[in-house]
Enzyme design. Structure first.
Site, PDB file in Angstrom:
ATOM      1  N   LYS A 168       2.821   2.348  -3.157  1.00  0.00           N
ATOM      2  CA  LYS A 168       2.037   2.585  -4.403  1.00  0.00           C
ATOM      3  C   LYS A 168       1.197   3.737  -3.994  1.00  0.00           C
ATOM      4  O   LYS A 168       0.845   4.585  -5.004  1.00  0.00           O
ATOM      5  CB  LYS A 168       1.214   1.366  -4.645  1.00  0.00           C
ATOM      6  CG  LYS A 168      -0.025   1.193  -4.294  1.00  0.00           C
ATOM      7  CD  LYS A 168      -0.543  -0.010  -4.739  1.00  0.00           C
ATOM      8  CE  LYS A 168      -1.827  -0.620  -4.215  1.00  0.00           C
ATOM      9  NZ  LYS A 168      -3.091   0.594  -4.130  1.00  0.00           N
ATOM     10  N   CYS A 225       0.883  -1.330  -0.052  1.00  0.00           N
ATOM     11  CA  CYS A 225      -0.011  -0.013   0.185  1.00  0.00           C
ATOM     12  C   CYS A 225       0.865   1.256  -0.028  1.00  0.00           C
ATOM     13  O   CYS A 225       0.745   2.095  -0.755  1.00  0.00           O
ATOM     14  CB  CYS A 225      -0.844  -0.069   1.179  1.00  0.00           C
ATOM     15  SG  CYS A 225      -2.273  -1.227   0.921  1.00  0.00           S
TER      16      CYS A 225
HETATM   17  N1  LIG Z   1      -3.519  -5.240   1.522  1.00  0.00           N
HETATM   18  C1  LIG Z   1      -3.756  -4.171   2.133  1.00  0.00           C
HETATM   19  O1  LIG Z   1      -3.016  -3.935   3.387  1.00  0.00           O
HETATM   20  C2  LIG Z   1      -4.549  -3.048   1.813  1.00  0.00           C
HETATM   21  C3  LIG Z   1      -5.383  -1.951   2.720  1.00  0.00           C
HETATM   22  C4  LIG Z   1      -6.173  -1.155   2.335  1.00  0.00           C
HETATM   23  C5  LIG Z   1      -6.529  -1.128   0.877  1.00  0.00           C
HETATM   24  N2  LIG Z   1      -6.061  -1.960  -0.074  1.00  0.00           N
HETATM   25  C6  LIG Z   1      -6.275  -1.840  -1.173  1.00  0.00           C
HETATM   26  O2  LIG Z   1      -6.982  -2.973  -1.611  1.00  0.00           O
HETATM   27  C7  LIG Z   1      -7.284  -3.514  -2.910  1.00  0.00           C
HETATM   28  C8  LIG Z   1      -6.921  -4.868  -2.954  1.00  0.00           C
HETATM   29  O3  LIG Z   1      -5.823  -5.180  -2.317  1.00  0.00           O
HETATM   30  P1  LIG Z   1      -4.986  -6.475  -1.921  1.00  0.00           P
HETATM   31  O4  LIG Z   1      -3.998  -6.395  -1.133  1.00  0.00           O
HETATM   32  O5  LIG Z   1      -6.187  -7.472  -1.109  1.00  0.00           O
HETATM   33  O6  LIG Z   1      -4.947  -7.306  -3.364  1.00  0.00           O
HETATM   34  P2  LIG Z   1      -4.547  -8.747  -3.673  1.00  0.00           P
HETATM   35  O7  LIG Z   1      -3.750  -8.832  -4.522  1.00  0.00           O
HETATM   36  O8  LIG Z   1      -4.172  -9.433  -2.419  1.00  0.00           O
HETATM   37  O9  LIG Z   1      -5.803  -9.336  -3.945  1.00  0.00           O
HETATM   38  C9  LIG Z   1      -6.767  -9.053  -5.103  1.00  0.00           C
HETATM   39  C10 LIG Z   1      -7.705 -10.073  -5.661  1.00  0.00           C
HETATM   40  O10 LIG Z   1      -8.248  -9.595  -6.744  1.00  0.00           O
HETATM   41  C11 LIG Z   1      -8.552 -10.716  -7.824  1.00  0.00           C
HETATM   42  N3  LIG Z   1      -8.746 -10.169  -8.849  1.00  0.00           N
HETATM   43  C12 LIG Z   1      -8.023  -9.546  -9.930  1.00  0.00           C
HETATM   44  N4  LIG Z   1      -8.963  -9.286 -11.064  1.00  0.00           N
HETATM   45  C13 LIG Z   1     -10.075  -9.801 -10.723  1.00  0.00           C
HETATM   46  C14 LIG Z   1     -11.478  -9.733 -11.387  1.00  0.00           C
HETATM   47  N5  LIG Z   1     -11.417  -8.904 -12.651  1.00  0.00           N
HETATM   48  N6  LIG Z   1     -12.655 -10.183 -11.079  1.00  0.00           N
HETATM   49  C15 LIG Z   1     -12.294 -10.767  -9.641  1.00  0.00           C
HETATM   50  N7  LIG Z   1     -11.281 -10.940  -8.919  1.00  0.00           N
HETATM   51  C16 LIG Z   1     -10.394 -10.292  -9.338  1.00  0.00           C
HETATM   52  C17 LIG Z   1      -7.260 -11.412  -7.584  1.00  0.00           C
HETATM   53  O11 LIG Z   1      -6.991 -12.917  -8.309  1.00  0.00           O
HETATM   54  C18 LIG Z   1      -6.746 -11.366  -6.233  1.00  0.00           C
HETATM   55  O12 LIG Z   1      -7.058 -12.714  -5.573  1.00  0.00           O
HETATM   56  C19 LIG Z   1      -6.067  -2.564  -3.687  1.00  0.00           C
HETATM   57  O13 LIG Z   1      -6.584  -1.476  -4.211  1.00  0.00           O
HETATM   58  C20 LIG Z   1      -5.065  -2.089  -2.330  1.00  0.00           C
HETATM   59  O14 LIG Z   1      -4.626  -0.964  -2.617  1.00  0.00           O
HETATM   60  C21 LIG Z   1      -5.152  -2.927   0.731  1.00  0.00           C
END
Ligand SMILES: NC(=O)c1ccc[n+]([C@@H]2O[C@H](COP(=O)([O-])OP(=O)(O)OC[C@H]3O[C@@H](n4cnc5c(N)ncnc54)[C@H](O)[C@@H]3O)[C@@H](O)[C@H]2O)c1
Length: 428
Positions: free
Chosen positions: A262, A259
């Site tokens: 990026k 996070c």
């Molecule tokens: N990881 C964190 O701590 C955190 C905290 C707050 C916000 N975020 C934000 O949340 C979002 C997700 O982060 P994350 O770390 O959970 O990502 P991640 O990469 O762990 O998970 C993303 C998931 O989305 C799936 N995916 C991709 N395209 C898809 C589609 N078209 N349809 C269905 N599924 C699909 C992927 O296969 C994957 O399982 C990002 O924007 C991130 O910036 C993350």
């Protein structure tokens, strides 16, 4: 819990999606989870949890009958009005967020007057407006949209979901915003209800501010090293001022993870794209990059050339209690060490599988003592609790070198020095 809670869908079952799904299932909702990764979905259906996050496996097992996993959107659309979007938005080469996964989800939505996307993914300001425009242009103007940014921290994600500092809901005052607020009501958290653009900016600004705090204390640490002050004392003395606060005043070897790097770069880029040069964030990013490399100069100060030296890295995940290695400082460190001719041995209690995918040329060991065997120096990279328990006399027997660099100011300097080591922390 309440058995008549609104059913929801969660699209993307990564760190945020799975925690959101587990959290709302625990509050009583039926949750229809969708992911394009068929292998991940199959594992989830078998009850396997693909990521390490404390309490998550137990929570999912406890609400298993309310959680449904599929690669298909249709069941989600059939059963739920609110579709929480939690797909990845990784950085592109330009520093902008890659919204291709978000667009794929938007494109897959049908014409509907009774569904809404609830954006949990972190997206640039203006994304919600652009999605709504594209819905309008394609005759899907009835599809609702809510921005509901996520603030959970990996390592305590489920706790953060259940006891958030605040819930932010950005909407245009139609039914979906009310429905999202209703879903979060049992958590009794302060609510910030606002317009979509402001909700999007709250998320980016919050992360950028936290990253700024880290780079700030890292620079103070670097000045402490030159001037003989102890940054831990300084941070404590600063943090007790309630206007400043103690959180995120921990000096170390730079921030990583999926996070902060990026989101900071996305906000800087977003500002740049609209003609504003965000100078402060440029410095925050630069300080962080340099901080990741400071360990190298500390090693060189004591060992001279690193050619042929063996360096043990303890901890590889970007922080403790997660297996996430995205943008971890360990990646930069191991690559720099190898470029300087050093041999790298490394150990992480949880992130080994991820490390095998990402770290070329590094010898991964089964435990900390295995990593230090034959080493000239040890670097604490991640603050895993087990490293605070290491018996430094035993470590001293395993390695010929006498240098310990504590990149997290995490271990007790006295017990390290008592075992005959030189101890170097950050800023003390
Ligand atoms: N990881 C964190 O701590 C955190 C905290 C707050 C916000 N975020 C934000 O949340 C979002 C997700 O982060 P994350 O770390 O959970 O990502 P991640 O990469 O762990 O998970 C993303 C998931 O989305 C799936 N995916 C991709 N395209 C898809 C589609 N078209 N349809 C269905 N599924 C699909 C992927 O296969 C994957 O399982 C990002 O924007 C991130 O910036 C993350």
């Amino acid at each position: 819990m309440n058995s008549v809670r609104e059913p929801i869908a969660v699209i993307g079952t990564g760190y945020v999606g799975l925690v959101t799904a587990a959290g709302f299932a625990r509050l009583g909702s039926e949750v229809w989870c969708v992911d394009i990764d068929a292998e991940k979905v199959a594992r989830l259906e078998r009850g396997e949890i693909p990521i390490y996050e404390p309490g998550l496996a137990e929570s999912i097992a406890g609400s298993r009958e309310r959680l449904h996993f599929s690669t298909e959107l249709a069941p989600a659309l059939e059963h739920a009005r609110l579709l929480f979007v939690a797909v990845g938005t990784p950085p592109t080469y330009s520093g902008d967020a890659d919204l291709s996964a978000v667009h794929a989800v938007v494109d897959a939505m049908p014409r509907s007057d009774h569904h809404a996307l609830v954006m949990k993914s972190t997206v640039p300001v203006g994304t919600g407006a652009a999605i709504r425009r594209s819905f309008e242009e394609r005759g899907k103007g009835g599809f609702g949209y809510v921005s509901c940014p996520e603030f959970l921290k990996e390592g305590s994600a489920l706790e953060d979901f259940l006891a958030p500092d605040r819930v932010v809901v950005g909407d245009d005052g139609v039914w979906a915003g009310d429905a999202v607020i209703e879903l979060y009501a049992p958590l009794d958290a302060p609510l910030v209800r606002t317009d979509i653009a402001s909700a999007e900016m709250i998320k980016l600004a919050a992360n950028a501010f936290l990253a700024t705090k880290i780079s700030f204390i890292n620079e103070i640490a670097n000045v402490c090293e030159e001037t003989g002050a102890d940054v831990l004392e300084v941070a404590r003395g600063m943090g007790l001022d309630r206007r400043i606060g103690t959180h995120f005043l921990k000096p170390g070897i730079g921030f990583g993870g999926s996070c902060f790097p990026k989101d900071v770069s996305a906000l800087k880029q977003l500002a740049g794209n609209s003609g504003y040069h965000f100078q402060l964030l440029t410095a925050v990013i630069e300080v962080n990059e340099l901080q990741k490399r400071r360990v190298i100069s500390k090693l060189q100060k004591h060992l001279g050339s690193l050619v042929g030296k063996t360096v043990a890295l303890l901890g590889l995940a970007f922080k403790a209690n997660t297996d996430d290695m995205r943008e971890a400082s360990s990646l930069v460190l191991s690559a720099r060490l190898q470029a300087d001719g050093a041999k790298v041995r490394a150990y992480d209690p949880i992130a080994e599988t991820e490390a095998r995918k990402l770290m070329g040329g590094v010898e991964l060991t089964d435990d900390a003592l295995g990593a230090v065997a034959g080493a000239d120096a040890v670097v604490i990279v991640t603050e895993w609790p087990e490293f605070a328990q290491l018996d430094w006399n035993t470590v001293a027997e395993r390695m010929p070198g006498r240098l310990v660099i504590d990149g997290r100011n995490f271990i007790d300097p006295e017990s390290v020095r008592a075992a005959g080591f030189i101890y170097e922390g950050i800023g003390r």
